[in-house]
Scaffold this motif. Structure first.
Motif, PDB file in Angstrom:
ATOM      1  N   SER A 412       0.914  -1.237  -0.021  1.00 20.15           N
ATOM      2  CA  SER A 412       0.074  -0.147  -0.248  1.00 20.15           C
ATOM      3  C   SER A 412       0.731   1.327   0.113  1.00 20.15           C
ATOM      4  CB  SER A 412      -1.106  -0.077   1.263  1.00 20.15           C
ATOM      5  OG  SER A 412      -1.506  -1.140   1.286  1.00 20.15           O
ATOM      6  N   ASN A 413       0.388   2.228  -0.794  1.00 23.57           N
ATOM      7  CA  ASN A 413       1.185   3.759  -0.771  1.00 23.57           C
ATOM      8  C   ASN A 413       0.215   4.612  -0.810  1.00 23.57           C
ATOM      9  OD1 ASN A 413       3.729   2.657  -1.742  1.00 23.57           O
ATOM     10  ND2 ASN A 413       2.586   1.610  -3.524  1.00 23.57           N
ATOM     11  N   LEU A 414       0.488   5.712   0.314  1.00 21.59           N
ATOM     12  CA  LEU A 414      -0.334   6.769   0.582  1.00 21.59           C
ATOM     13  C   LEU A 414       0.116   7.837   0.234  1.00 21.59           C
ATOM     14  CD1 LEU A 414      -1.234   6.039   4.505  1.00 21.59           C
ATOM     15  CD2 LEU A 414      -3.006   6.635   2.708  1.00 21.59           C
ATOM     16  N   TYR A 415      -0.724   8.713  -0.483  1.00 16.48           N
ATOM     17  CA  TYR A 415      -0.233  10.139  -0.998  1.00 16.48           C
ATOM     18  C   TYR A 415      -1.592  11.132  -1.058  1.00 16.48           C
ATOM     19  CZ  TYR A 415      -2.055   7.447  -4.944  1.00 16.48           C
ATOM     20  OH  TYR A 415      -2.724   6.936  -5.800  1.00 16.48           O
ATOM     21  N   PRO A 416      -1.377  12.613  -1.143  1.00 13.24           N
ATOM     22  CA  PRO A 416      -2.458  13.387  -0.838  1.00 13.24           C
ATOM     23  C   PRO A 416      -2.738  13.935  -2.227  1.00 13.24           C
ATOM     24  CG  PRO A 416      -0.359  14.496  -0.342  1.00 13.24           C
ATOM     25  CD  PRO A 416       0.105  12.859  -0.572  1.00 13.24           C
ATOM     26  N   LEU A 417      -3.790  14.151  -2.344  1.00 13.31           N
ATOM     27  CA  LEU A 417      -4.310  15.025  -3.913  1.00 13.31           C
ATOM     28  C   LEU A 417      -3.422  16.206  -3.671  1.00 13.31           C
ATOM     29  CD1 LEU A 417      -6.321  15.381  -6.079  1.00 13.31           C
ATOM     30  CD2 LEU A 417      -7.626  16.699  -4.467  1.00 13.31           C
ATOM     31  N   ASP A 418      -2.933  17.008  -2.802  1.00 16.08           N
ATOM     32  CA  ASP A 418      -2.058  18.068  -2.969  1.00 16.08           C
ATOM     33  C   ASP A 418      -1.063  18.041  -4.045  1.00 16.08           C
ATOM     34  OD1 ASP A 418      -1.974  20.882  -2.325  1.00 16.08           O
ATOM     35  OD2 ASP A 418      -0.283  20.402  -1.012  1.00 16.08           O
ATOM     36  N   ARG A 419      -0.533  16.664  -3.938  1.00 16.17           N
ATOM     37  CA  ARG A 419       0.725  16.248  -4.818  1.00 16.17           C
ATOM     38  C   ARG A 419       0.702  16.685  -6.333  1.00 16.17           C
ATOM     39  NH1 ARG A 419       2.725  10.056  -5.145  1.00 16.17           N
ATOM     40  NH2 ARG A 419       3.151  10.590  -2.739  1.00 16.17           N
ATOM     41  N   PHE A 420      -0.858  16.815  -6.757  1.00 18.67           N
ATOM     42  CA  PHE A 420      -1.162  16.725  -8.078  1.00 18.67           C
ATOM     43  C   PHE A 420      -1.188  18.467  -8.445  1.00 18.67           C
ATOM     44  CE2 PHE A 420      -2.212  12.540  -6.971  1.00 18.67           C
ATOM     45  CZ  PHE A 420      -1.709  11.886  -7.952  1.00 18.67           C
ATOM     46  N   ASN A 421      -1.338  19.226  -7.762  1.00 20.06           N
ATOM     47  CA  ASN A 421      -1.430  20.597  -7.813  1.00 20.06           C
ATOM     48  C   ASN A 421      -2.760  21.045  -8.660  1.00 20.06           C
ATOM     49  OD1 ASN A 421       0.966  21.511  -6.177  1.00 20.06           O
ATOM     50  ND2 ASN A 421       2.175  20.580  -7.942  1.00 20.06           N
ATOM     51  N   GLU A 422      -3.753  20.307  -8.538  1.00 19.98           N
ATOM     52  CA  GLU A 422      -5.009  20.791  -9.483  1.00 19.98           C
ATOM     53  C   GLU A 422      -5.546  22.371  -9.122  1.00 19.98           C
ATOM     54  OE1 GLU A 422      -5.510  19.036 -11.568  1.00 19.98           O
ATOM     55  OE2 GLU A 422      -5.766  16.895 -11.166  1.00 19.98           O
ATOM     56  N   ARG A 423      -6.151  22.736 -10.231  1.00 18.64           N
ATOM     57  CA  ARG A 423      -6.741  23.933 -10.291  1.00 18.64           C
ATOM     58  C   ARG A 423      -7.925  23.982  -9.420  1.00 18.64           C
ATOM     59  NH1 ARG A 423      -6.993  22.671 -15.469  1.00 18.64           N
ATOM     60  NH2 ARG A 423      -9.219  22.862 -15.323  1.00 18.64           N
ATOM     61  N   TYR A 424      -8.293  24.933  -8.927  1.00 21.02           N
ATOM     62  CA  TYR A 424      -9.366  25.217  -7.848  1.00 21.02           C
ATOM     63  C   TYR A 424     -10.833  24.956  -8.620  1.00 21.02           C
ATOM     64  CZ  TYR A 424      -6.229  27.462  -4.489  1.00 21.02           C
ATOM     65  OH  TYR A 424      -5.258  27.511  -3.562  1.00 21.02           O
ATOM     66  N   ASP A 425     -10.750  24.799  -9.920  1.00 20.71           N
ATOM     67  CA  ASP A 425     -12.056  24.739 -10.587  1.00 20.71           C
ATOM     68  C   ASP A 425     -12.091  23.504 -11.269  1.00 20.71           C
ATOM     69  OD1 ASP A 425     -10.066  25.282 -12.524  1.00 20.71           O
ATOM     70  OD2 ASP A 425     -11.323  26.534 -13.775  1.00 20.71           O
ATOM     71  N   LYS A 426     -11.053  22.590 -10.842  1.00 17.62           N
ATOM     72  CA  LYS A 426     -11.000  21.367 -11.416  1.00 17.62           C
ATOM     73  C   LYS A 426     -12.124  20.319 -10.743  1.00 17.62           C
ATOM     74  CE  LYS A 426      -8.733  17.764 -13.431  1.00 17.62           C
ATOM     75  NZ  LYS A 426      -8.312  17.838 -15.008  1.00 17.62           N
ATOM     76  N   LYS A 427     -12.746  19.587 -11.477  1.00 16.14           N
ATOM     77  CA  LYS A 427     -13.735  18.641 -10.926  1.00 16.14           C
ATOM     78  C   LYS A 427     -12.953  17.263 -10.667  1.00 16.14           C
ATOM     79  CE  LYS A 427     -18.346  16.389 -11.818  1.00 16.14           C
ATOM     80  NZ  LYS A 427     -19.477  16.542 -12.554  1.00 16.14           N
ATOM     81  N   ILE A 428     -12.372  17.140  -9.510  1.00 21.29           N
ATOM     82  CA  ILE A 428     -11.673  16.171  -9.063  1.00 21.29           C
ATOM     83  C   ILE A 428     -12.307  14.683  -8.973  1.00 21.29           C
ATOM     84  CG2 ILE A 428      -9.949  17.766  -7.985  1.00 21.29           C
ATOM     85  CD1 ILE A 428     -11.127  17.037  -5.262  1.00 21.29           C
ATOM     86  N   SER A 429     -13.618  14.744  -8.739  1.00 26.04           N
ATOM     87  CA  SER A 429     -14.164  13.464  -8.688  1.00 26.04           C
ATOM     88  C   SER A 429     -14.175  12.681  -9.960  1.00 26.04           C
ATOM     89  CB  SER A 429     -15.681  13.513  -8.086  1.00 26.04           C
ATOM     90  OG  SER A 429     -16.229  14.322  -9.053  1.00 26.04           O
ATOM     91  N   LYS A 430     -14.266  13.595 -11.086  1.00 22.84           N
ATOM     92  CA  LYS A 430     -14.229  13.072 -12.360  1.00 22.84           C
ATOM     93  C   LYS A 430     -12.974  12.347 -12.758  1.00 22.84           C
ATOM     94  CE  LYS A 430     -15.556  14.226 -17.055  1.00 22.84           C
ATOM     95  NZ  LYS A 430     -14.276  13.941 -17.806  1.00 22.84           N
ATOM     96  N   ALA A 431     -11.953  13.455 -12.486  1.00 23.51           N
ATOM     97  CA  ALA A 431     -10.586  12.949 -12.729  1.00 23.51           C
ATOM     98  C   ALA A 431     -10.173  11.763 -12.160  1.00 23.51           C
ATOM     99  CB  ALA A 431      -9.585  14.233 -12.398  1.00 23.51           C
ATOM    100  N   TYR A 432     -10.586  11.709 -10.541  1.00 20.47           N
ATOM    101  CA  TYR A 432     -10.206  10.453  -9.833  1.00 20.47           C
ATOM    102  C   TYR A 432     -10.828   9.144 -10.493  1.00 20.47           C
ATOM    103  CZ  TYR A 432     -11.062   6.964  -6.180  1.00 20.47           C
ATOM    104  OH  TYR A 432     -10.944   5.839  -5.426  1.00 20.47           O
ATOM    105  N   LEU A 433     -12.162   9.073 -11.046  1.00 24.87           N
ATOM    106  CA  LEU A 433     -12.625   8.281 -11.698  1.00 24.87           C
ATOM    107  C   LEU A 433     -12.041   7.647 -13.074  1.00 24.87           C
ATOM    108  CD1 LEU A 433     -16.678   8.925 -10.838  1.00 24.87           C
ATOM    109  CD2 LEU A 433     -15.008   7.172  -9.617  1.00 24.87           C
ATOM    110  N   GLU A 434     -11.601   8.721 -13.577  1.00 20.35           N
ATOM    111  CA  GLU A 434     -10.891   8.423 -14.743  1.00 20.35           C
ATOM    112  C   GLU A 434      -9.363   7.799 -14.716  1.00 20.35           C
ATOM    113  OE1 GLU A 434     -11.039  12.227 -16.773  1.00 20.35           O
ATOM    114  OE2 GLU A 434     -13.079  12.005 -17.655  1.00 20.35           O
ATOM    115  N   GLY A 435      -9.024   7.565 -13.282  1.00 24.22           N
ATOM    116  CA  GLY A 435      -7.674   7.101 -13.001  1.00 24.22           C
ATOM    117  C   GLY A 435      -6.619   8.107 -12.747  1.00 24.22           C
ATOM    118  N   ARG A 436      -6.893   9.485 -12.965  1.00 27.85           N
ATOM    119  CA  ARG A 436      -5.555  10.301 -12.792  1.00 27.85           C
ATOM    120  C   ARG A 436      -4.708  10.274 -11.772  1.00 27.85           C
ATOM    121  NH1 ARG A 436      -3.152  14.979 -14.417  1.00 27.85           N
ATOM    122  NH2 ARG A 436      -2.992  16.823 -12.784  1.00 27.85           N
ATOM    123  N   TYR A 437      -5.510  10.156 -10.554  1.00 27.78           N
ATOM    124  CA  TYR A 437      -4.841   9.889  -9.173  1.00 27.78           C
ATOM    125  C   TYR A 437      -4.321   8.684  -8.811  1.00 27.78           C
ATOM    126  CZ  TYR A 437      -7.368  14.230  -9.372  1.00 27.78           C
ATOM    127  OH  TYR A 437      -7.919  15.773  -9.771  1.00 27.78           O
ATOM    128  N   GLY A 438      -4.917   7.506  -9.814  1.00 25.29           N
ATOM    129  CA  GLY A 438      -4.725   6.219  -9.331  1.00 25.29           C
ATOM    130  C   GLY A 438      -5.730   5.777  -8.058  1.00 25.29           C
TER     131      GLY A 438
END
Length: 452
Positions: A412-438
């Motif tokens: 297991s590997n742990l990491y925060p979303l903050d590592r990805f430096n996403e924009r404030y208007d980014k729809k992160i749930s969609k990006a997550y389901l698309e596999g952007r964050y693993g």
């Protein structure tokens, strides 16, 4: 408050893994979600996402294991099987646990190294984390040699106590010294040894860890009608259909009919025993099963116990409903109420699969209520979830969202979303389901025809 946890060689965590609730200094938004103390900015809540079997529950279990080792006064037998089995040589490798917390404005690090297979404690330590980000050793135990920092400038009485207590444990490498220092030991608040009491109290009273099917609440709000008014107000906001909640008294016979004889006798004897040792305020006991709960109160040992439960009104219906007639989601809301209403302003709640049985909108509403209720307090919540609809930057800052994923060796590997430096208007749930964050399932394929 919880600052961080470090784990190594425990279940699916092979290498040293860190999870922290330290606010990123790069983020300036949602300052009400951050608590500032001792020059440290600590997040009030955090959420961990990951696929099934990724290690989310193992993170929660690491907290539980440390707490259990401390409070049970011994290393549990199950520890022998808790090393990371992804590599055979881990069986004989040291496992490390360290939890950092802030107590009354002072930040500490408490940890220990242990050979899980043998249940042998190799090292134990307590550090004070200073404002200059330095670590000051308060206590160290290595090879069953116990040392107290000279910088504490403990008086002769404290030094004598420390020597006696450490000598008692010099031949025992299966008990934590923190546990021993809280085994009927009298240490006053002005003692230089009092940090042993403070840290133990944090683990015993402030740290609350819950599995998916464990009720969170301790039911203290259901004993009288005055406190029940607040509960009614909150429940109505969840649109459960409940319009009124009443306290209903049960007879001893009714309770006996709902429980098997052995459990009933055990509960009544426990209440009588506690009441006999607490004649001033009496004693109250709450119990919860999957479908219902009861409150039992007794002032004196010879008194008849007062047993109460709750009944519910729905709209204009003339009938009252029992707790077991409510939906799983409604019962789950009642389970979580203590997080909102607790009077312990130092509480840390760690919950595995908090969204269990809840509609996504109810989970979102609960988090909004949490942010509102504890806007000016330092109560914390860490939970795991699969619910991607609440993964929004309106509910959480980027540093509050964490992911756990498995590598090719199933570590297991742990990491925060903050590592990805996403924009404030980014729809992160969609990006997550698309596999952007693993941290999502990766499905294999097979030929169905071969199985027929």
């Amino acid at each position: 408050m919880l600052i961080s946890i470090a784990i190594e060689n425990f279940k699916s965590f092979d290498n040293l893994t860190n999870f922290n609730m330290i606010a990123s200094n790069k983020l300036r938004n949602s300052k009400n979600k951050v608590f500032h103390t001792n020059d440290v900015s600590i997040l009030k809540s955090a959420v961990v996402y990951g696929a099934n079997a990724s290690g989310k529950s193992n993170l929660i279990e690491a907290f539980r294991f440390v707490q259990q080792c401390i409070l049970s006064k011994k290393i549990p037998l199950k520890a022998r099987q808790l090393y990371c089995k992804n590599r055979k040589d881990n069986e004989n490798k040291i496992s490390t646990f360290e939890i950092r917390m802030c107590i009354n404005g002072t930040c500490y690090a408490y940890g220990f190294d242990i050979l899980l297979k043998e249940q042998i404690i190799e090292r134990e330590w307590i550090l004070e984390l200073t404002k200059s980000n330095e670590c000051k050793i308060l206590f160290n135990r290595e090879n069953n040699k116990f040392e107290l920092s000279k910088d504490l400038k403990a008086n002769s009485d404290d030094l004598d106590k420390f020597k006696i207590y450490s000598d008692d444990l010099s031949e025992n490498n299966s008990v934590l010294f923190l546990s021993e220092m809280n085994r009927n030991k009298k240490i006053s608040e002005d003692s230089k040894l009092f940090f042993f009491k403070e840290i133990y109290h944090w683990f015993s009273e402030d740290l609350n860890i819950f599995s998916p099917d464990t009720p969170v609440t301790d039911f203290e709000y259901y004993y009288d009608n005055s406190s029940l008014k607040v509960v009614k107000h909150i429940i109505k906001s969840f649109d459960t259909g409940i319009t009124d909640i009443k306290i209903r008294e049960l007879t001893v016979e009714e309770l006996q009919n709902k429980l098997n004889k052995e459990i009933f006798n055990d509960i009544i004897n426990k209440v009588k025993d506690k009441a006999s040792n607490n004649n001033i305020n009496g004693f109250r006991l709450s119990m919860r099963s999957k479908d219902e709960f009861f409150n039992i109160a007794m002032d004196k040992e010879d008194d008849e116990p007062i047993i109460t439960t709750l009944s519910f009104k729905h709209g204009k219906s003339l009938c009252e409903f029992d707790f077991d007639e409510e939906s799983d989601g409604t019962r789950r809301i009642f389970d979580l109420l203590d997080i909102l209403l607790t009077e312990n302003k130092n509480s840390v709640y760690i919950i595995d699969e908090m969204e269990r049985s809840l509609h996504p909108s109810l989970t979102k509403h609960f988090i909004e209520l949490l942010n509102e209720y504890h806007n000016k307090s330092n109560i914390q919540l860490l939970f795991t979830t699969h619910e991607s609809t609440i993964m929004t930057q309106e509910l959480f800052r980027r540093d509050q969202i964490w992911f756990v994923s498995r590598d090719e060796l199933n570590n297991s590997n742990l990491y925060p979303l903050d590592r990805f430096n996403e924009r404030y208007d980014k729809k992160i749930s969609k990006a997550y389901l698309e596999g952007r964050y693993g941290a999502i399932p990766i499905f294999g394929s097979f030929d169905i025809e071969e199985l027929k």
